[in-house]
Motif scaffolding. Structure first.
Motif, PDB file in Angstrom:
ATOM      1  N   GLY A   1       0.808  -1.212   0.000  1.00 55.60           N
ATOM      2  CA  GLY A   1       0.000   0.000   0.000  1.00 55.60           C
ATOM      3  C   GLY A   1       0.841   1.261   0.000  1.00 55.60           C
ATOM      4  N   ALA A   2       1.907   1.259   0.805  1.00 53.86           N
ATOM      5  CA  ALA A   2       2.801   2.413   0.836  1.00 53.86           C
ATOM      6  C   ALA A   2       3.438   2.631  -0.532  1.00 53.86           C
ATOM      7  N   GLY A   3       3.808   1.537  -1.198  1.00 53.20           N
ATOM      8  CA  GLY A   3       4.406   1.651  -2.527  1.00 53.20           C
ATOM      9  C   GLY A   3       3.440   2.230  -3.546  1.00 53.20           C
ATOM     10  N   VAL A   4       2.174   1.824  -3.452  1.00 57.40           N
ATOM     11  CA  VAL A   4       1.167   2.355  -4.382  1.00 57.40           C
ATOM     12  C   VAL A   4       0.989   3.850  -4.179  1.00 57.40           C
ATOM     13  N   VAL A   5       0.919   4.280  -2.917  1.00 54.18           N
ATOM     14  CA  VAL A   5       0.744   5.705  -2.621  1.00 54.18           C
ATOM     15  C   VAL A   5       1.921   6.513  -3.156  1.00 54.18           C
ATOM     16  N   VAL A   6       3.137   6.023  -2.920  1.00 57.63           N
ATOM     17  CA  VAL A   6       4.329   6.742  -3.380  1.00 57.63           C
ATOM     18  C   VAL A   6       4.355   6.809  -4.903  1.00 57.63           C
ATOM     19  N   ARG A   7       3.965   5.719  -5.578  1.00 56.12           N
ATOM     20  CA  ARG A   7       3.958   5.724  -7.045  1.00 56.12           C
ATOM     21  C   ARG A   7       2.944   6.716  -7.597  1.00 56.12           C
ATOM     22  N   VAL A   8       1.783   6.804  -6.953  1.00 60.43           N
ATOM     23  CA  VAL A   8       0.777   7.769  -7.395  1.00 60.43           C
ATOM     24  C   VAL A   8       1.307   9.186  -7.240  1.00 60.43           C
ATOM     25  N   LEU A   9       1.927   9.472  -6.101  1.00 67.67           N
ATOM     26  CA  LEU A   9       2.488  10.805  -5.872  1.00 67.67           C
ATOM     27  C   LEU A   9       3.604  11.105  -6.873  1.00 67.67           C
ATOM     28  N   LEU A  10       4.421  10.107  -7.159  1.00 75.23           N
ATOM     29  CA  LEU A  10       5.490  10.303  -8.148  1.00 75.23           C
ATOM     30  C   LEU A  10       4.927  10.544  -9.539  1.00 75.23           C
ATOM     31  N   ALA A  11       3.843   9.846  -9.871  1.00 77.53           N
ATOM     32  CA  ALA A  11       3.229  10.043 -11.181  1.00 77.53           C
ATOM     33  C   ALA A  11       2.690  11.463 -11.320  1.00 77.53           C
ATOM     34  N   ILE A  12       2.067  11.965 -10.248  1.00 73.12           N
ATOM     35  CA  ILE A  12       1.529  13.325 -10.286  1.00 73.12           C
ATOM     36  C   ILE A  12       2.665  14.347 -10.336  1.00 73.12           C
ATOM     37  N   GLY A  13       3.632  14.188  -9.416  1.00 73.59           N
ATOM     38  CA  GLY A  13       4.759  15.109  -9.397  1.00 73.59           C
ATOM     39  C   GLY A  13       5.616  14.999 -10.651  1.00 73.59           C
ATOM     40  N   GLY A  14       5.768  13.762 -11.152  1.00 77.05           N
ATOM     41  CA  GLY A  14       6.571  13.555 -12.344  1.00 77.05           C
ATOM     42  C   GLY A  14       5.967  14.212 -13.565  1.00 77.05           C
ATOM     43  N   SER A  15       4.647  14.167 -13.670  1.00 78.27           N
ATOM     44  CA  SER A  15       3.981  14.825 -14.794  1.00 78.27           C
ATOM     45  C   SER A  15       4.236  16.329 -14.763  1.00 78.27           C
ATOM     46  N   ALA A  16       4.152  16.906 -13.555  1.00 72.98           N
ATOM     47  CA  ALA A  16       4.425  18.343 -13.430  1.00 72.98           C
ATOM     48  C   ALA A  16       5.889  18.644 -13.738  1.00 72.98           C
ATOM     49  N   LEU A  17       6.793  17.757 -13.306  1.00 73.56           N
ATOM     50  CA  LEU A  17       8.218  17.982 -13.545  1.00 73.56           C
ATOM     51  C   LEU A  17       8.545  17.925 -15.028  1.00 73.56           C
ATOM     52  N   VAL A  18       7.942  16.982 -15.745  1.00 74.40           N
ATOM     53  CA  VAL A  18       8.163  16.896 -17.191  1.00 74.40           C
ATOM     54  C   VAL A  18       7.655  18.154 -17.884  1.00 74.40           C
ATOM     55  N   THR A  19       6.505  18.661 -17.431  1.00 77.00           N
ATOM     56  CA  THR A  19       5.965  19.889 -18.012  1.00 77.00           C
ATOM     57  C   THR A  19       6.913  21.064 -17.774  1.00 77.00           C
ATOM     58  N   VAL A  20       7.454  21.141 -16.554  1.00 81.27           N
ATOM     59  CA  VAL A  20       8.408  22.213 -16.244  1.00 81.27           C
ATOM     60  C   VAL A  20       9.664  22.075 -17.093  1.00 81.27           C
ATOM     61  N   GLY A  21      10.184  20.833 -17.200  1.00 78.54           N
ATOM     62  CA  GLY A  21      11.382  20.605 -18.004  1.00 78.54           C
ATOM     63  C   GLY A  21      11.175  20.993 -19.455  1.00 78.54           C
ATOM     64  N   TYR A  22      10.004  20.706 -19.964  1.00 78.85           N
ATOM     65  CA  TYR A  22       9.687  21.081 -21.346  1.00 78.85           C
ATOM     66  C   TYR A  22       9.618  22.605 -21.491  1.00 78.85           C
ATOM     67  N   GLY A  23       9.030  23.259 -20.491  1.00 76.77           N
ATOM     68  CA  GLY A  23       8.864  24.706 -20.570  1.00 76.77           C
ATOM     69  C   GLY A  23      10.163  25.484 -20.419  1.00 76.77           C
ATOM     70  N   LEU A  24      11.190  24.860 -19.838  1.00 76.28           N
ATOM     71  CA  LEU A  24      12.460  25.553 -19.655  1.00 76.28           C
ATOM     72  C   LEU A  24      13.249  25.687 -20.955  1.00 76.28           C
ATOM     73  N   GLY A  25      12.914  24.896 -21.944  1.00 77.32           N
ATOM     74  CA  GLY A  25      13.643  24.950 -23.210  1.00 77.32           C
ATOM     75  C   GLY A  25      13.287  26.178 -24.024  1.00 77.32           C
ATOM     76  N   SER A  26      14.281  26.684 -24.737  1.00 74.64           N
ATOM     77  CA  SER A  26      14.060  27.856 -25.580  1.00 74.64           C
ATOM     78  C   SER A  26      13.943  27.492 -27.055  1.00 74.64           C
ATOM     79  N   THR A  27      14.302  26.256 -27.395  1.00 80.01           N
ATOM     80  CA  THR A  27      14.178  25.748 -28.761  1.00 80.01           C
ATOM     81  C   THR A  27      13.485  24.398 -28.710  1.00 80.01           C
ATOM     82  N   PRO A  28      12.935  23.917 -29.838  1.00 83.04           N
ATOM     83  CA  PRO A  28      12.281  22.598 -29.825  1.00 83.04           C
ATOM     84  C   PRO A  28      13.186  21.491 -29.296  1.00 83.04           C
ATOM     85  N   ALA A  29      14.474  21.521 -29.681  1.00 83.32           N
ATOM     86  CA  ALA A  29      15.393  20.484 -29.224  1.00 83.32           C
ATOM     87  C   ALA A  29      15.611  20.556 -27.720  1.00 83.32           C
ATOM     88  N   SER A  30      15.784  21.772 -27.190  1.00 84.80           N
ATOM     89  CA  SER A  30      16.005  21.915 -25.747  1.00 84.80           C
ATOM     90  C   SER A  30      14.739  21.594 -24.963  1.00 84.80           C
TER      91      SER A  30
END
Length: 261
Positions: A124-153
């Protein structure tokens, strides 16, 4: 003291394979029944499910949702039952490998039942942590994408963020496996098992993650390979259906061995 080997615990591994296989067959039976009623008279067989547009696949999913409406109120209890069914074979493998001698069926059953509470808490603890990581990870990927100034970056930033999330998920799996192994010993609480796992990871994070990857990567490659082969073979005839079934069972047996190792 004799160190248990996978060969010496072949009976328990066979039990884990058989239980997991039976559970999978039960879960897949509604999909197989509906798919068969729709496609059995078509020469294309299940190939229709993967045609462009996904019309047949959507229809199958619609019928599954409709047929499942009757048992929807029981969904939480069914999920709990499936969780316990999944824990029993894995718990049996862990308990048998933790014992220096071969346990009798009654001894093994008693030990597994006694270890289900901490194993369930760890899961159960593992499931909760994975859900939180999925939510936080989605936001982190969005931030990483937004930091780029060119399509490649932008792509590079999103890929770097996704890699960090995957590494974190890998460590969650490592911690869960180590904690489950610790909890298979008598009188070890879930908290103590998790603390032991954290201490082990802290002492050798790279070594443990590498050891896990040596088993996880072949498992993923095996599943992907079987999926490709099954997609080409199909189930248009009884012989092909049998071949697909055997391929699935061989892959499941290999996955059980990889995880137990």
């Amino acid at each position: 003291m004799t160190t248990p080997t996978l060969r010496s615990r072949a009976g328990v591994l066979a039990f884990a394979w058989a239980t997991t296989s039976a559970t999978g067959l039960v879960l897949a039976s509604p999909f197989a029944t509906i798919t068969g009623s729709l496609l059995s008279h078509r020469p294309e067989g299940d190939g229709l499910l993967w045609q462009p547009g996904g019309v047949f696949l959507v229809e199958v999913m619609r019928l599954l949702v409709r047929e499942g409406a009757a048992v929807r109120p029981l969904a939480p209890w069914l999920l709990l039952a499936l969780t316990l069914v999944g824990l029993v074979p894995w718990g049996a493998v862990l308990v048998s490998l933790a014992s220096p001698r071969r346990l009798t069926p009654s001894e093994l059953a008693g030990a597994v039942v006694s270890r289900l509470p901490p194993l369930t808490l760890i899961l159960g603890a593992g499931v909760v942590v994975r859900v939180l990581l999925a939510i936080g990870g989605s936001a982190l990927v969005t931030v990483g994408y937004g930091l780029g100034s060119t399509p490649a970056s932008e792509v590079a930033g999103a890929a770097a963020a996704a890699a960090l999330v995957l590494v974190a998920l890998g460590y969650v799996q490592v911690l869960g496996d180590l904690a489950s192994a610790a909890a298979s010993r008598a009188d070890v609480t879930a908290t103590a098992a998790l603390l032991d796992a954290l201490a082990l990871v802290a002492r050798g994070p790279i070594r443990l993650l590498s050891a896990w990857l040596l088993r996880a990567v072949p498992g993923v490659a095996l599943v992907a390979g079987v999926a490709v082969v099954v997609g080409h073979v199909g189930v248009a005839t009884d012989g092909r259906t049998l071949l697909v079934f055997l391929l699935h069972q061989l892959a499941l047996a290999a996955l059980v061995l990889l995880r137990a190792s």
